[in-house]
Design a protein around this motif. Structure first.
Motif, PDB file in Angstrom:
ATOM      1  N   HIS A   1       0.861  -1.196   0.000  1.00 31.71           N
ATOM      2  CA  HIS A   1       0.000   0.000   0.000  1.00 31.71           C
ATOM      3  C   HIS A   1       0.895   1.244   0.000  1.00 31.71           C
ATOM      4  O   HIS A   1       1.013   1.921   1.038  1.00 31.71           O
TER       5      HIS A   1
ATOM      6  N   ALA B   1       0.284   4.750   1.957  1.00 32.48           N
ATOM      7  CA  ALA B   1      -0.784   4.654   2.962  1.00 32.48           C
ATOM      8  C   ALA B   1      -0.179   4.571   4.359  1.00 32.48           C
ATOM      9  O   ALA B   1       0.849   3.927   4.555  1.00 32.48           O
TER      10      ALA B   1
ATOM     11  N   THR C   1      -4.041  -1.823  10.350  1.00 29.70           N
ATOM     12  CA  THR C   1      -4.624  -1.110   9.214  1.00 29.70           C
ATOM     13  C   THR C   1      -3.518  -0.634   8.281  1.00 29.70           C
ATOM     14  O   THR C   1      -2.407  -0.324   8.704  1.00 29.70           O
ATOM     15  N   ALA C   2      -3.877  -0.613   6.992  1.00 35.83           N
ATOM     16  CA  ALA C   2      -3.016  -0.021   5.967  1.00 35.83           C
ATOM     17  C   ALA C   2      -3.905   0.925   5.177  1.00 35.83           C
ATOM     18  O   ALA C   2      -4.650   0.500   4.295  1.00 35.83           O
ATOM     19  N   GLY C   3      -3.875   2.208   5.554  1.00 33.46           N
ATOM     20  CA  GLY C   3      -4.835   3.141   4.974  1.00 33.46           C
ATOM     21  C   GLY C   3      -6.231   2.735   5.398  1.00 33.46           C
ATOM     22  O   GLY C   3      -6.505   2.557   6.594  1.00 33.46           O
ATOM     23  N   ASP C   4      -7.128   2.557   4.432  1.00 36.18           N
ATOM     24  CA  ASP C   4      -8.510   2.177   4.744  1.00 36.18           C
ATOM     25  C   ASP C   4      -8.693   0.666   4.810  1.00 36.18           C
ATOM     26  O   ASP C   4      -9.811   0.190   5.043  1.00 36.18           O
ATOM     27  N   THR C   5      -7.638  -0.100   4.570  1.00 36.62           N
ATOM     28  CA  THR C   5      -7.735  -1.556   4.560  1.00 36.62           C
ATOM     29  C   THR C   5      -7.337  -2.114   5.923  1.00 36.62           C
ATOM     30  O   THR C   5      -6.350  -1.671   6.515  1.00 36.62           O
TER      31      THR C   5
END
Length: 324
Positions: A22, A25, A45-49
């Protein structure tokens, strides 16, 4: 090396791998995920994931329930299949190994045992739904790359394995257990063609949203073998009477016969299911007896284990009743 240092090193490895996946992110902190029964389980979390990370515990060998790479392998093999599983986002084979899978939102609640209580109509629909999921799991082609497993589990092998566990439990904690093991040994059925087995298939290991199953999780003990091994275990959780002082009544929950019908979906009945239903109860009695023994010996302090004796006795008694 301290456990804290090893966990911080794991966090660095996870952050580096997810940052490459990502780019740009922000990567969050590893947070311990409650409810993981084996290995180390975190969310990140990785950004919104959002991911769930499973790792080999510090200082332990990557075998059995700690073999996280084997878990990642079965998830990858089932990706895109008729069996809903979380996607695998990253795998790091450097020891101590870990993998990251997609975070699947949903509830994994065993209606007769777990909190929170699920509305009875929802609980009924979920159990019937996952009976068909189990059918699809067993229909998986075990020649699929990644599903290579050791020798298939058969009835005789399962009985031998769990008999050893049962015999390690003090006799006073397993009333009638010796006779049950003997009767099971006297009537070992022939085997069905091997299928993919989850090993602990039940609603507590299937994430659901509403009435829909969205992810089968906790693949620590998957294997290939006789489908009735999974089935006998799954059916055990249909009736709160199997769990005195532990279970609650859930009106309208499917009977074992209804769940079997949903699983078979018009196909011929499986022979000797009563033997496997009794085996499932023997396994549960052995597991509970083992846990209670560990508590009483001071190896794992958990006063809640003192609630188990009536259920252990009920498992053995009803297994003997099933055998006739």
């Amino acid at each position: 090396m301290s456990t804290a240092t090893q966990v911080s090193e794991l966090a660095v490895r996870v952050r580096d791998r997810l940052a490459r996946r990502h780019p740009g992110a922000p990567i969050g902190e590893l947070r311990t995920l409650p409810g993981g029964h084996s290995g180390l389980t975190y969310s990140v979390t990785a950004g919104d994931t959002k991911y769930v990370v499973k790792a080999v515990p510090p200082g332990q060998r990557p075998v059995g329930r700690n073999d996280v790479l084997r878990q990642a392998r079965v998830l990858r093999a089932l990706s895109g299949s008729a069996v809903p599983v979380p996607g695998v986002g990253a795998v790091d084979e450097t020891q101590p190994a870990w993998f990251a899978m997609d975070f699947a939102a949903g509830e994994a609640v065993e209606p007769v045992l777990d909190e929170p209580e699920v509305p009875p109509a929802t609980a009924r629909a979920r159990m019937l739904e996952i009976a068909s999921v189990l059918r699809r799991l067993h229909d998986t082609d075990i020649r699929t790359p990644g599903l290579d497993a050791p020798e298939p589990l058969d009835a005789a092998g399962e009985l031998e394995r769990w008999s050893r566990t049962m015999h390690a439990v003090p006799a006073e904690l397993r009333p009638g257990g010796e006779e049950l093991v003997r009767r099971l040994a006297d009537e070992v059925p022939g085997d069905q063609p091997p299928v993919l087995l989850h090993g602990d298939f039940r609603l507590g290991n299937v994430l659901c949203v509403g009435e829909r199953a969205v992810a089968v999780v906790d693949w620590e003990i998957w294997s290939v073998g006789d489908p009735r091994i999974d089935l006998g275990w799954f059916l055990l959780f249909a009736d709160h009477h199997n769990f005195p002082q532990l279970g609650r009544a859930v009106p309208g929950l499917p009977t074992e016969a209804e769940l079997l019908d949903a699983y078979l979906d018009g196909r011929p009945a499986l022979p000797a299911m009563d033997w496997f239903r009794a085996l499932g109860r023997m396994k549960m009695a052995a597991i509970m007896g083992h846990n209670l023994r560990r508590h009483r010996e001071g190896k794992h302090h958990d006063p809640d284990q003192e609630r188990l004796p009536p259920t252990i006795a009920a498992m053995i008694r009803t297994a003997r009743d099933i055998l006739g």
